[in-house]
Design an enzyme around this catalytic site. Structure first.
Site, short mmCIF file in Angstrom:
data_model
loop_
_atom_site.label_atom_id
_atom_site.label_comp_id
_atom_site.label_asym_id
_atom_site.label_seq_id
_atom_site.Cartn_x
_atom_site.Cartn_y
_atom_site.Cartn_z
N GLY A 57 30.28 -27.01 69.09
CA GLY A 57 29.10 -26.23 69.42
C GLY A 57 28.27 -25.88 68.21
CD GLU A 58 30.60 -22.81 66.48
OE1 GLU A 58 31.12 -23.90 66.84
OE2 GLU A 58 30.97 -21.71 66.93
#
Length: 398
Positions: A57-58
């Site tokens: 996600g990051e």
């Protein structure tokens, strides 16, 4: 307090390490123990910029920033999960990718000594004591797209002395929302806080260039669905196709292991269906996305989008991807996890919340009949957000 943290962390590392190794081995991932203990040597490069992105996600969120800065800087990326590392190696072939060192002072120091980065940029909410504090003694540490949930804020307040030390070691926070700004102002002075907006508005433009043979049909896309959301959308579809004979429904379940359940439901409803892995033609009543990573590319073929986890009490999934495509987004009333994004997009009539299936059917009918024209110029907003991040980061790279 720091000594207590280091003692307990060291104890937990040696207790949990065998479990970590075995769990990842079962999943087919390497644990990279040597990297986590920085048991390697490497050559440093000039103008190295270090990004820490805990997981996939990051890594996706940071993509537009990394892409912009790679022109002038060598990129070093650390990740926390083995799956994240595999993803980073594919997504950032030009970068040096390492598993982040264990959060012990001497390991962080050795890592910084090896690569000699000009700054550390941490994505979202990775506030590890030694990673932040020890690194900040050598180079600027910045947080981008900073995210502080209500539960995290309560936890930080419970351990205020240690989190005040961690958070005040950052040179600057480039935050995504007013709420994050408010939470952080409890711990750090306001001159360290800059509201830039949510980087997901920019990173959500990333999508696969895929083909779907729509053939002029009207299409409802139901993305990231949970039980019983497919049942609700199927009922709406069956009612609306009486008015729109060429209407098609695309279902992209959040969890692919539910495919058999969805197929059985469609058979009971006497609807024909086909799979993404079998065809790219919308000839059946229902088209099922049984692949991973293609949903964002499918949205551009929609006339109306429903985003799941909002009828089922999950809290909501990514409403930005279809909004970036200029599609009307319909959700249920369970949007706790995406409330900030919902309220922002609501101001521009880009998202609509309904209380039940009847309301949703009326809304989708209206959107199909009248069409939809977005009120928000996403491209200008994206550029404004990205420029804010780049400008504030570059101030520390002179």
């Amino acid at each position: 307090m720091v000594a207590v943290y280091n003692f307990l962390y060291t104890l937990l590392v040696f207790l949990y390490l065998p479990v970590f190794v075995l769990t990842n081995r079962k999943k087919g991932y390497r644990s990279d123990i040597r990297e986590r203990f920085v048991l390697y040597s490497d050559s440093s490069k000039e103008n190295t910029l270090w990004f820490h992105c805990a997981s996939i996600g990051e890594l996706n969120v940071a993509y537009p920033v990394i892409e912009r800065l790679k022109e002038k800087h060598n990129i070093l990326i650390t990740v926390s999960s083995p799956r994240g590392k595999d993803f980073a190696l594919k997504k950032y072939p030009y970068a040096t990718v390492r598993s982040v060192p264990l959060d012990l002072p001497f390991l962080i120091k050795r890592f910084v000594d090896i690569y000699r980065p000009s700054a550390l940029i941490i994505t979202e909410g990775e506030f590890w004591l030694n990673l932040v504090v020890k690194t900040s003694e050598r180079i600027p540490v910045l947080s981008i797209n900073t995210r502080v949930s209500p539960s995290s804020f309560s936890f930080y307040r419970r351990f205020t002395p240690i989190y005040r030390k961690i958070l005040n070691s950052f040179s600057r926070f480039l935050v995504r929302s007013e709420k994050d700004l408010k939470y952080l102002s409890f711990f750090v002075p306001e001159d360290k806080l800059v509201l830039c907006g949510d980087l997901k508005f920019v990173s959500s433009s990333q999508k696969k260039d895929l083909f779907l043979d729509k053939k002029g049909k009207k299409v409802i896309v139901a993305g990231s669905t949970h039980d019983p959301e497919e049942k609700v959308l199927i009922t709406i579809y069956k009612n609306l196709r009486l008015k729109y004979p060429d209407l098609r429904l695309i279902i992209a379940p959040r969890h692919l292991e539910r495919l058999d359940q969805i197929k059985k439901l469609l058979e009971e409803e006497r609807l024909s269906f086909s799979l993404r892995t079998e065809t790219d033609r919308l000839d059946s009543d229902v088209y099922i996305i049984d692949t991973i990573g293609e949903l964002s590319g499918i949205y551009r073929y929609a006339d109306v989008v429903f985003v799941g986890g909002t009828i089922a009490p999950v809290g909501g999934h990514n409403i930005l991807e279809p909004a970036v495509e200029g599609k009307p987004v319909v959700i249920g009333n369970h949007y706790e996890k995406i409330e900030d994004l919902y309220r922002f997009l609501k101001k521009f009539n880009a998202v609509f919340s309904v209380n039940d299936g009847k309301e949703m059917e009326k809304l989708i009918d209206r959107l199909l009949e009248e069409g939809f024209k977005p009120e928000l110029d996403i491209s200008k907003y994206q550029e404004k957000i990205l420029n804010c991040y780049i400008k504030n980061i570059e101030e520390y790279l002179v």
